[in-house]
Structures are given as C-alpha cells and as structure tokens.
Design a protein around this motif. Structure first.
Motif, PDB file in Angstrom:
ATOM      1  N   PRO A 152       0.750  -1.161   0.167  1.00  0.00           N
ATOM      2  CA  PRO A 152      -0.037  -0.049   0.018  1.00  0.00           C
ATOM      3  C   PRO A 152       0.735   1.352   0.061  1.00  0.00           C
ATOM      4  O   PRO A 152       2.143   1.480   0.390  1.00  0.00           O
ATOM      5  N   TYR A 153       0.250   2.545  -0.479  1.00  0.00           N
ATOM      6  CA  TYR A 153       0.867   3.485  -0.630  1.00  0.00           C
ATOM      7  C   TYR A 153      -0.137   4.809  -0.374  1.00  0.00           C
ATOM      8  O   TYR A 153      -1.388   4.424  -0.551  1.00  0.00           O
ATOM      9  N   ALA A 154       0.242   5.785   0.322  1.00  0.00           N
ATOM     10  CA  ALA A 154      -0.813   7.101   0.485  1.00  0.00           C
ATOM     11  C   ALA A 154       0.005   8.266   0.083  1.00  0.00           C
ATOM     12  O   ALA A 154       0.990   8.367   0.906  1.00  0.00           O
ATOM     13  N   ILE A 155      -0.528   9.042  -0.722  1.00  0.00           N
ATOM     14  CA  ILE A 155      -0.174  10.317  -0.826  1.00  0.00           C
ATOM     15  C   ILE A 155      -1.459  11.354  -0.752  1.00  0.00           C
ATOM     16  O   ILE A 155      -2.426  11.067  -0.447  1.00  0.00           O
ATOM     17  N   GLY A 156      -1.294  12.842  -0.536  1.00  0.00           N
ATOM     18  CA  GLY A 156      -2.008  13.703  -0.675  1.00  0.00           C
ATOM     19  C   GLY A 156      -2.827  13.343  -1.861  1.00  0.00           C
ATOM     20  O   GLY A 156      -2.297  13.179  -2.855  1.00  0.00           O
ATOM     21  N   ASN A 157      -4.340  13.919  -1.839  1.00  0.00           N
ATOM     22  CA  ASN A 157      -5.066  13.542  -2.982  1.00  0.00           C
ATOM     23  C   ASN A 157      -5.253  14.817  -3.739  1.00  0.00           C
ATOM     24  O   ASN A 157      -5.580  14.862  -5.036  1.00  0.00           O
ATOM     25  N   GLN A 158      -4.657  16.172  -3.698  1.00  0.00           N
ATOM     26  CA  GLN A 158      -4.865  17.230  -4.348  1.00  0.00           C
ATOM     27  C   GLN A 158      -3.714  17.184  -5.287  1.00  0.00           C
ATOM     28  O   GLN A 158      -2.456  17.296  -4.668  1.00  0.00           O
ATOM     29  N   ASP A 205      12.565   1.861 -11.008  1.00  0.00           N
ATOM     30  CA  ASP A 205      12.151   1.167  -9.912  1.00  0.00           C
ATOM     31  C   ASP A 205      11.303   2.074  -9.200  1.00  0.00           C
ATOM     32  O   ASP A 205      10.943   1.687  -8.106  1.00  0.00           O
ATOM     33  N   ARG A 206      10.877   3.192  -9.521  1.00  0.00           N
ATOM     34  CA  ARG A 206       9.986   4.265  -8.872  1.00  0.00           C
ATOM     35  C   ARG A 206       8.646   3.931  -9.137  1.00  0.00           C
ATOM     36  O   ARG A 206       8.196   4.136 -10.291  1.00  0.00           O
ATOM     37  N   PRO A 207       7.776   3.792  -8.291  1.00  0.00           N
ATOM     38  CA  PRO A 207       6.232   3.607  -8.445  1.00  0.00           C
ATOM     39  C   PRO A 207       5.729   5.094  -8.320  1.00  0.00           C
ATOM     40  O   PRO A 207       6.084   5.866  -7.656  1.00  0.00           O
ATOM     41  N   PHE A 208       4.723   5.157  -9.465  1.00  0.00           N
ATOM     42  CA  PHE A 208       4.203   6.569  -9.259  1.00  0.00           C
ATOM     43  C   PHE A 208       2.665   6.349  -9.731  1.00  0.00           C
ATOM     44  O   PHE A 208       2.144   5.339  -9.894  1.00  0.00           O
ATOM     45  N   VAL A 209       1.896   7.589  -9.361  1.00  0.00           N
ATOM     46  CA  VAL A 209       0.681   7.818  -9.962  1.00  0.00           C
ATOM     47  C   VAL A 209       0.706   9.090 -10.923  1.00  0.00           C
ATOM     48  O   VAL A 209       1.233  10.028 -10.779  1.00  0.00           O
ATOM     49  N   SER A 265       8.144   9.239  -2.152  1.00  0.00           N
ATOM     50  CA  SER A 265       8.598  10.359  -1.792  1.00  0.00           C
ATOM     51  C   SER A 265       7.904  11.603  -1.931  1.00  0.00           C
ATOM     52  O   SER A 265       7.780  12.574  -1.354  1.00  0.00           O
ATOM     53  N   GLY A 266       6.723  11.440  -2.818  1.00  0.00           N
ATOM     54  CA  GLY A 266       5.685  12.539  -3.286  1.00  0.00           C
ATOM     55  C   GLY A 266       6.054  13.357  -4.324  1.00  0.00           C
ATOM     56  O   GLY A 266       5.403  14.326  -4.865  1.00  0.00           O
ATOM     57  N   ARG A 267       7.633  13.411  -4.766  1.00  0.00           N
ATOM     58  CA  ARG A 267       8.198  14.043  -5.674  1.00  0.00           C
ATOM     59  C   ARG A 267       7.447  13.917  -7.189  1.00  0.00           C
ATOM     60  O   ARG A 267       7.098  12.872  -7.323  1.00  0.00           O
ATOM     61  N   CYS A 268       7.189  15.147  -7.841  1.00  0.00           N
ATOM     62  CA  CYS A 268       6.674  15.077  -9.026  1.00  0.00           C
ATOM     63  C   CYS A 268       7.744  14.552 -10.301  1.00  0.00           C
ATOM     64  O   CYS A 268       9.024  15.170 -10.234  1.00  0.00           O
ATOM     65  N   ASP A 324       7.945  15.036 -13.129  1.00  0.00           N
ATOM     66  CA  ASP A 324       8.132  15.940 -14.414  1.00  0.00           C
ATOM     67  C   ASP A 324       8.322  17.045 -14.051  1.00  0.00           C
ATOM     68  O   ASP A 324       8.539  18.152 -15.040  1.00  0.00           O
ATOM     69  N   ASP A 325       8.355  17.682 -12.848  1.00  0.00           N
ATOM     70  CA  ASP A 325       8.774  18.772 -12.366  1.00  0.00           C
ATOM     71  C   ASP A 325       9.241  18.729 -11.019  1.00  0.00           C
ATOM     72  O   ASP A 325       8.734  18.709 -10.061  1.00  0.00           O
ATOM     73  N   GLU A 326      10.609  19.045 -10.872  1.00  0.00           N
ATOM     74  CA  GLU A 326      11.465  18.934  -9.506  1.00  0.00           C
ATOM     75  C   GLU A 326      11.136  19.621  -8.392  1.00  0.00           C
ATOM     76  O   GLU A 326      11.449  19.497  -7.393  1.00  0.00           O
ATOM     77  N   GLU A 327      10.324  20.701  -8.721  1.00  0.00           N
ATOM     78  CA  GLU A 327       9.924  21.846  -8.008  1.00  0.00           C
ATOM     79  C   GLU A 327       8.885  21.527  -7.115  1.00  0.00           C
ATOM     80  O   GLU A 327       8.333  22.229  -6.026  1.00  0.00           O
ATOM     81  N   VAL A 328       8.125  20.410  -7.543  1.00  0.00           N
ATOM     82  CA  VAL A 328       6.641  20.165  -7.053  1.00  0.00           C
ATOM     83  C   VAL A 328       6.805  18.953  -6.262  1.00  0.00           C
ATOM     84  O   VAL A 328       7.252  17.786  -6.860  1.00  0.00           O
ATOM     85  N   GLU A 329       5.901  18.611  -5.307  1.00  0.00           N
ATOM     86  CA  GLU A 329       5.782  17.421  -4.731  1.00  0.00           C
ATOM     87  C   GLU A 329       4.303  17.551  -3.965  1.00  0.00           C
ATOM     88  O   GLU A 329       3.868  18.577  -3.624  1.00  0.00           O
ATOM     89  N   VAL A 330       3.878  16.068  -3.580  1.00  0.00           N
ATOM     90  CA  VAL A 330       2.737  16.255  -2.907  1.00  0.00           C
ATOM     91  C   VAL A 330       3.062  15.487  -1.346  1.00  0.00           C
ATOM     92  O   VAL A 330       4.228  14.800  -1.289  1.00  0.00           O
ATOM     93  N   ARG A 331       2.355  15.843  -0.473  1.00  0.00           N
ATOM     94  CA  ARG A 331       2.360  15.123   0.913  1.00  0.00           C
ATOM     95  C   ARG A 331       2.527  13.576   0.541  1.00  0.00           C
ATOM     96  O   ARG A 331       1.578  12.925  -0.010  1.00  0.00           O
ATOM     97  N   THR A 332       3.345  12.844   1.474  1.00  0.00           N
ATOM     98  CA  THR A 332       2.990  11.496   1.727  1.00  0.00           C
ATOM     99  C   THR A 332       2.787  10.941   3.006  1.00  0.00           C
ATOM    100  O   THR A 332       3.002  11.873   4.050  1.00  0.00           O
ATOM    101  N   TYR A 333       2.242   9.852   3.261  1.00  0.00           N
ATOM    102  CA  TYR A 333       1.944   9.288   4.429  1.00  0.00           C
ATOM    103  C   TYR A 333       2.311   8.071   4.688  1.00  0.00           C
ATOM    104  O   TYR A 333       2.327   7.089   3.955  1.00  0.00           O
ATOM    105  N   PRO A 334       2.921   7.698   6.133  1.00  0.00           N
ATOM    106  CA  PRO A 334       3.324   6.308   6.305  1.00  0.00           C
ATOM    107  C   PRO A 334       2.080   5.604   6.469  1.00  0.00           C
ATOM    108  O   PRO A 334       0.989   5.931   6.858  1.00  0.00           O
TER     109      PRO A 334
END
Length: 110
Positions: free
Chosen positions: A46-52, A71-75, A88-91, A93-103
């Motif tokens: 399982p994985y969890a990130i911010g939905n926004q 080897d990096r899973p992404f959505v 990691s939540g990192r985008c 396609d754009d290194e300056e953008v990320e979303v929150r990740t949750y344990p």
C-alpha cells in the motif's frame, strides 16, 4: 487486514486491504479535513499520498493510474498527467513540485 495511515492523531484505519484494487486508488477523508489518495500495487504493497493535484488544485490523484519509472512507483494525475512518486511525493515531471506522503501499514483485523 486493514490499511492504516499515520496522521497527527495516530494510526487511522482507512479500509480493508481487500477493498483496494491493484493499480487503482481510493480517496480517504482525514480528521483534519484534508484528503489522502490510497493505493495498492500488484504485489499488495500500500501507498498513500495527498489527493490534491498541485497543478490544478483538484482532489483527483486517487483517480490516477499507477505505473513505474525504473524502480520508482508513481501515480499519473488524471488531469494533466504529471507523475508523482508514491514513496517520496516528488513530481517526476517537475522537480520543484511534490505532494505529501503518509506512512501506511497493513494491520490484522481483530
């Protein structure tokens, strides 16, 4: 087995692991009013990130499709298709953008 996210208040049960379809996500409303996008991959992890989606502000990442870049899973966002690393939540396609990740963890149901 249940899927649980770590939030400020402790571990929050989101759903049964069997309710998640590999490769697809679900949105979970968190106690602080924010949303998380919860996924399980084909191996059952399982994985969890911010939905926004940070590019549009829409709560849609749970509707994205899972994939791998090396080897990096992404959505991939369903709107503009930017890819977000599920660990990691990192985008990707754009290194300056990320979303929150949750344990996230799975726990036996009692």
């Amino acid at each position: 087995m249940t899927v649980e996210l770590k939030v400020a208040e402790g571990w929050l049960t989101v759903c049964e692991l069997s309710a998640l379809v590999p490769g697809r996500g679900v949105a979970a409303l968190l106690p602080d009013g924010s949303q998380a996008a919860v996924f399980v991959d084909r191996s059952g992890r399982p994985y969890a990130i911010g939905n926004q989606d940070p590019f549009t502000g829409a709560q849609v990442l749970s509707r994205g499709l899972l994939g791998r870049a090396g080897d990096r899973p992404f959505v991939a966002s369903p709107l503009l298709k930017q890819r977000f690393d599920l660990e990691s939540g990192r985008c990707l396609d754009d290194e300056e953008v990320e979303v929150r990740t949750y344990p996230v963890r799975t726990a036996a149901t009692s």
